[in-house]
Design a protein around this motif. Sequence first.
Motif, PDB file in Angstrom:
ATOM      1  N   GLY A 268      -9.283 -19.425 -19.564  1.00 48.31           N
ATOM      2  CA  GLY A 268      -8.492 -19.434 -18.373  1.00 48.31           C
ATOM      3  C   GLY A 268      -8.307 -19.198 -17.723  1.00 48.31           C
ATOM      4  N   SER A 269     -10.511 -19.066 -17.115  1.00 51.62           N
ATOM      5  CA  SER A 269      -9.942 -18.506 -16.156  1.00 51.62           C
ATOM      6  C   SER A 269     -10.128 -20.579 -15.218  1.00 51.62           C
ATOM      7  CB  SER A 269     -11.341 -17.724 -15.648  1.00 51.62           C
ATOM      8  OG  SER A 269     -11.005 -16.482 -16.535  1.00 51.62           O
ATOM      9  N   LEU A 270     -11.023 -20.479 -15.328  1.00 52.62           N
ATOM     10  CA  LEU A 270     -10.527 -22.083 -15.061  1.00 52.62           C
ATOM     11  C   LEU A 270     -10.133 -23.152 -15.122  1.00 52.62           C
ATOM     12  CD1 LEU A 270     -13.656 -23.743 -17.345  1.00 52.62           C
ATOM     13  CD2 LEU A 270     -13.685 -22.437 -15.421  1.00 52.62           C
ATOM     14  N   VAL A 271      -8.556 -22.386 -16.076  1.00 57.55           N
ATOM     15  CA  VAL A 271      -7.155 -23.171 -15.790  1.00 57.55           C
ATOM     16  C   VAL A 271      -7.145 -22.749 -14.539  1.00 57.55           C
ATOM     17  CG1 VAL A 271      -4.857 -23.229 -16.350  1.00 57.55           C
ATOM     18  CG2 VAL A 271      -7.124 -23.957 -18.032  1.00 57.55           C
ATOM     19  N   ILE A 272      -7.302 -21.171 -14.306  1.00 57.10           N
ATOM     20  CA  ILE A 272      -6.598 -20.707 -12.934  1.00 57.10           C
ATOM     21  C   ILE A 272      -7.434 -21.192 -11.641  1.00 57.10           C
ATOM     22  CG2 ILE A 272      -6.097 -18.672 -12.030  1.00 57.10           C
ATOM     23  CD1 ILE A 272      -5.701 -17.394 -14.315  1.00 57.10           C
ATOM     24  N   LEU A 273      -8.473 -21.055 -11.995  1.00 52.64           N
ATOM     25  CA  LEU A 273      -9.250 -21.974 -10.783  1.00 52.64           C
ATOM     26  C   LEU A 273      -8.787 -23.782 -10.542  1.00 52.64           C
ATOM     27  CD1 LEU A 273     -11.677 -21.757  -8.835  1.00 52.64           C
ATOM     28  CD2 LEU A 273     -13.114 -22.861 -10.319  1.00 52.64           C
TER      29      LEU A 273
ATOM     30  N   THR B 226       3.612 -26.612  -9.678  1.00 52.84           N
ATOM     31  CA  THR B 226       2.849 -26.789 -10.156  1.00 52.84           C
ATOM     32  C   THR B 226       1.552 -25.358  -9.955  1.00 52.84           C
ATOM     33  OG1 THR B 226       2.994 -28.888  -9.053  1.00 52.84           O
ATOM     34  CG2 THR B 226       0.967 -28.818 -10.200  1.00 52.84           C
ATOM     35  N   LEU B 227       1.481 -24.394  -9.265  1.00 56.08           N
ATOM     36  CA  LEU B 227       1.049 -23.005  -9.125  1.00 56.08           C
ATOM     37  C   LEU B 227       1.096 -21.790 -10.619  1.00 56.08           C
ATOM     38  CD1 LEU B 227      -1.662 -22.316  -8.055  1.00 56.08           C
ATOM     39  CD2 LEU B 227      -0.654 -21.060  -6.545  1.00 56.08           C
ATOM     40  N   ALA B 228       2.077 -22.073  -9.908  1.00 59.45           N
ATOM     41  CA  ALA B 228       3.100 -21.358 -10.919  1.00 59.45           C
ATOM     42  C   ALA B 228       2.909 -21.541 -12.306  1.00 59.45           C
ATOM     43  CB  ALA B 228       4.491 -20.884 -10.843  1.00 59.45           C
ATOM     44  N   ARG B 229       2.834 -22.692 -12.068  1.00 59.35           N
ATOM     45  CA  ARG B 229       2.972 -23.224 -14.401  1.00 59.35           C
ATOM     46  C   ARG B 229       1.612 -23.667 -14.740  1.00 59.35           C
ATOM     47  NH1 ARG B 229       6.693 -28.677 -13.432  1.00 59.35           N
ATOM     48  NH2 ARG B 229       7.892 -27.860 -14.497  1.00 59.35           N
ATOM     49  N   ASN B 230       0.145 -23.507 -13.881  1.00 60.74           N
ATOM     50  CA  ASN B 230      -1.194 -23.308 -13.548  1.00 60.74           C
ATOM     51  C   ASN B 230      -1.637 -21.932 -13.986  1.00 60.74           C
ATOM     52  OD1 ASN B 230      -2.541 -25.773 -14.304  1.00 60.74           O
ATOM     53  ND2 ASN B 230      -2.264 -25.947 -11.863  1.00 60.74           N
ATOM     54  N   LEU B 231      -0.915 -21.190 -13.573  1.00 60.85           N
ATOM     55  CA  LEU B 231      -1.453 -19.685 -13.207  1.00 60.85           C
ATOM     56  C   LEU B 231      -0.985 -18.931 -14.701  1.00 60.85           C
ATOM     57  CD1 LEU B 231      -0.916 -18.341  -9.712  1.00 60.85           C
ATOM     58  CD2 LEU B 231      -2.228 -18.467 -11.142  1.00 60.85           C
ATOM     59  N   THR B 232       0.238 -19.579 -15.323  1.00 62.47           N
ATOM     60  CA  THR B 232       1.080 -19.215 -16.677  1.00 62.47           C
ATOM     61  C   THR B 232       0.196 -19.234 -17.158  1.00 62.47           C
ATOM     62  OG1 THR B 232       3.268 -19.558 -15.981  1.00 62.47           O
ATOM     63  CG2 THR B 232       3.308 -19.455 -17.673  1.00 62.47           C
ATOM     64  N   LEU B 233      -0.230 -20.385 -17.203  1.00 56.68           N
ATOM     65  CA  LEU B 233      -0.903 -21.158 -18.641  1.00 56.68           C
ATOM     66  C   LEU B 233      -2.542 -20.425 -18.171  1.00 56.68           C
ATOM     67  CD1 LEU B 233      -1.644 -23.220 -21.059  1.00 56.68           C
ATOM     68  CD2 LEU B 233      -2.601 -25.238 -19.254  1.00 56.68           C
TER      69      LEU B 233
ATOM     70  N   LEU C  75       6.492 -14.756 -13.791  1.00 58.63           N
ATOM     71  CA  LEU C  75       6.144 -16.679 -13.441  1.00 58.63           C
ATOM     72  C   LEU C  75       6.432 -16.817 -13.723  1.00 58.63           C
ATOM     73  CD1 LEU C  75       2.038 -16.701 -13.242  1.00 58.63           C
ATOM     74  CD2 LEU C  75       3.498 -16.819 -11.420  1.00 58.63           C
ATOM     75  N   ASN C  76       7.471 -16.866 -14.855  1.00 57.40           N
ATOM     76  CA  ASN C  76       7.670 -18.137 -16.619  1.00 57.40           C
ATOM     77  C   ASN C  76       9.207 -17.861 -15.451  1.00 57.40           C
ATOM     78  OD1 ASN C  76       6.386 -19.150 -17.630  1.00 57.40           O
ATOM     79  ND2 ASN C  76       6.113 -18.006 -19.267  1.00 57.40           N
ATOM     80  N   ARG C  77       9.418 -16.988 -14.956  1.00 59.35           N
ATOM     81  CA  ARG C  77      11.431 -16.485 -14.726  1.00 59.35           C
ATOM     82  C   ARG C  77      11.161 -17.895 -13.171  1.00 59.35           C
ATOM     83  NH1 ARG C  77      13.525 -11.414 -14.027  1.00 59.35           N
ATOM     84  NH2 ARG C  77      15.747 -12.410 -12.856  1.00 59.35           N
ATOM     85  N   GLU C  78      10.136 -17.602 -12.312  1.00 60.99           N
ATOM     86  CA  GLU C  78      10.077 -18.409 -11.489  1.00 60.99           C
ATOM     87  C   GLU C  78       9.854 -19.904 -11.104  1.00 60.99           C
ATOM     88  OE1 GLU C  78       7.744 -17.848  -6.736  1.00 60.99           O
ATOM     89  OE2 GLU C  78       7.255 -16.277  -8.380  1.00 60.99           O
ATOM     90  N   VAL C  79       9.156 -20.426 -12.057  1.00 59.00           N
ATOM     91  CA  VAL C  79       8.966 -21.246 -12.130  1.00 59.00           C
ATOM     92  C   VAL C  79      10.925 -22.219 -13.233  1.00 59.00           C
ATOM     93  CG1 VAL C  79       7.687 -23.381 -14.100  1.00 59.00           C
ATOM     94  CG2 VAL C  79       6.647 -21.692 -13.050  1.00 59.00           C
ATOM     95  N   MET C  80      11.101 -21.216 -14.209  1.00 56.94           N
ATOM     96  CA  MET C  80      12.393 -22.103 -14.405  1.00 56.94           C
ATOM     97  C   MET C  80      13.352 -21.988 -12.849  1.00 56.94           C
ATOM     98  SD  MET C  80      12.426 -22.545 -17.605  1.00 56.94           S
ATOM     99  CE  MET C  80      14.168 -21.360 -18.526  1.00 56.94           C
ATOM    100  N   MET C  81      13.588 -21.299 -11.937  1.00 53.67           N
ATOM    101  CA  MET C  81      14.247 -21.405 -11.308  1.00 53.67           C
ATOM    102  C   MET C  81      13.655 -22.474 -10.172  1.00 53.67           C
ATOM    103  SD  MET C  81      14.583 -18.292  -7.933  1.00 53.67           S
ATOM    104  CE  MET C  81      12.972 -18.841  -7.604  1.00 53.67           C
ATOM    105  N   LEU C  82      12.391 -22.996 -10.032  1.00 50.77           N
ATOM    106  CA  LEU C  82      12.466 -23.823  -8.924  1.00 50.77           C
ATOM    107  C   LEU C  82      12.314 -25.061  -9.715  1.00 50.77           C
ATOM    108  CD1 LEU C  82       8.974 -22.271  -7.743  1.00 50.77           C
ATOM    109  CD2 LEU C  82      10.903 -22.913  -6.463  1.00 50.77           C
ATOM    110  N   SER C  83      12.596 -24.848 -11.690  1.00 52.84           N
ATOM    111  CA  SER C  83      12.559 -26.425 -11.680  1.00 52.84           C
ATOM    112  C   SER C  83      13.774 -26.702 -11.904  1.00 52.84           C
ATOM    113  CB  SER C  83      12.370 -26.227 -13.052  1.00 52.84           C
ATOM    114  OG  SER C  83      10.688 -25.633 -13.455  1.00 52.84           O
ATOM    115  N   LYS C  84      14.811 -25.742 -11.568  1.00 47.32           N
ATOM    116  CA  LYS C  84      16.306 -26.174 -11.417  1.00 47.32           C
ATOM    117  C   LYS C  84      16.321 -26.368 -10.469  1.00 47.32           C
ATOM    118  CE  LYS C  84      18.099 -23.375 -15.070  1.00 47.32           C
ATOM    119  NZ  LYS C  84      18.709 -21.492 -15.419  1.00 47.32           N
ATOM    120  N   GLU C  85      16.334 -25.617  -9.141  1.00 50.97           N
ATOM    121  CA  GLU C  85      15.544 -26.569  -7.668  1.00 50.97           C
ATOM    122  C   GLU C  85      15.664 -27.999  -7.624  1.00 50.97           C
ATOM    123  OE1 GLU C  85      14.310 -23.542  -4.863  1.00 50.97           O
ATOM    124  OE2 GLU C  85      15.342 -21.775  -5.173  1.00 50.97           O
TER     125      GLU C  85
END
Length: 120
Positions: A21-26, A61-68, A107-117
């Motif tokens: 998880g830390s490596l995915v975030i990094l 992209t950053l938000a998706r990686n942080l979420t994962l 973060l998921n809510r923000e990703v959904m909002m940005l994806s819609k935009e």
Amino acid sequence: MDLTDLHQILRIIEGAISLIGSLVILAGVLIALYSFTKLYFKKNMAAEMSLAQGMNMIHLTLARNLTLGLEFIVAADLIGTTTAPDYYSLGILAGIVVIRIVLNFSLNREVMMLSKEANI
């Protein structure tokens, strides 16, 4: 195999999943930093997409990686609750998991909002 061996195996698995998880975030942070510098310093890229659109894509992209990455870390914490020696440690782990779940939800809510935009 006794309980001590099982406890050690679970601790190793917990550490490995947390490290993943830390490596995915990094990796996400490094990719976002690279994309930002590429967008910022490349002048002809402005003709293809506006700076705001580029920043939204980097942020998405950053938000998706942080979420994962947070999903992996929460999974590691859940494994850690099985090896908690007492109720105090269990309470601390539960608090950490709740904080990470709330962060992940936002973060998921923000990703959904940005994806819609971005219409992705």
